[in-house]
Scaffold this motif. Structure first.
Motif: not given
Length: 258
Positions: A230-241, A248-258
């Motif tokens: 149900e989420i289009d984009t997740i914006i997070t930081d660069s510390e996520v494994a 997360i990307r496999t489940a659907g959302p675009e992931v942007v690492e700031a």
């Protein structure tokens, strides 16, 4: 330093900062990385920490305990700043002039609101008192404040009034925060009323953008908000494994690492 003292120090840092990493702890406490890993395993066994890639996070929120709003502003502050800036850049590409935003409560969403430019007009609908207070004096913004029962922990209005109000609008973009996010349970938060209001926000926008720093990943809170689909984009930081980002990307959302 004896093991119990060291473990208490580790737990205190995790609670204050949201996340700890093995390398920094080993250097600061003058012990080996393997000693820190043993401490983290012991703290996880007691249920006070949850181990993640490269370190651990505190688990108070999994038990429904939320720190005060003032405390949360200082947790992961640098990461939240980067996330908010990346979110503004991303959302401005989605938002037409005169468009509409639904803004969820949260320290990162407050920073996002503060960074929105003054040279474009848009409508903001929010249930968060800090965001409404911040935006109401801007001549380029029309602010709609949604009512309901105000939760002291988040300074946000929740409950049936808030849910009905969000259900009556259709916005261009929703910006939401979260306490937990995982591939298994999706987006979660400790409070059921808060979760229901977040769902109403996400369902009333054509694009849903989630702001979540790395300490929120791998956490499963009490109340389910939404599936990742149900989420289009997740914006997070660069510390996520990286393996967690891939899940997360496999489940659907675009992931942007700031």
């Amino acid at each position: 330093m004896y093991a119990p003292e060291r473990q208490q120090a580790i737990l205190g840092r995790a609670r204050a900062e949201g996340r700890v990493d093995v390398t920094s702890l080993a250097a600061d406490l003058d012990v080996t990385s393997e000693t820190i890993r043993r401490d983290l395993r012991e703290l996880e066994r007691r249920g006070t920490l949850r181990r993640v890639h490269g370190g651990a996070i505190a688990v108070e929120r999994r038990l429904g305990i939320e720190p005060a709003v003032e405390e949360r502003y200082s947790v992961q502050a640098d990461a939240k700043e980067r996330i908010a800036k990346a979110a503004v850049e991303h959302v401005l590409g989605l938002l037409p002039d005169g468009g509409s935003l639904l803004l969820d409560a949260g320290t990162t969403t407050v920073r996002f609101a503060d960074l929105l430019p003054m040279d474009r007009t848009y409508t903001v609908v929010t249930h968060a008192l800090p965001i409404a207070s911040l935006m109401v004096g801007r001549p380029n913004v029309t602010v709609h404040l949604v009512g309901g029962q105000v939760r002291p922990g988040t300074l946000a209005a929740v409950g049936p009034w808030a849910e009905r109000a969000f259900a009556e609008v259709s916005a261009d973009v929703a910006i939401a925060g979260t306490n937990g996010i995982s591939a298994g349970r999706g987006v979660t938060t400790p409070d059921m009323a808060e979760a229901a209001t977040k769902r109403a926000i996400l369902r009333s926008a054509r694009q849903c953008v989630l702001l979540a720093d790395s300490s929120k990943f791998g956490r499963d809170e009490f109340a389910h908000v939404a599936d990742l689909s149900e989420i289009d984009t997740i914006i997070t930081d660069s510390e996520v494994a990286s393996d967690m980002v891939d899940e997360i990307r496999t489940a659907g959302p675009e992931v942007v690492e700031a």
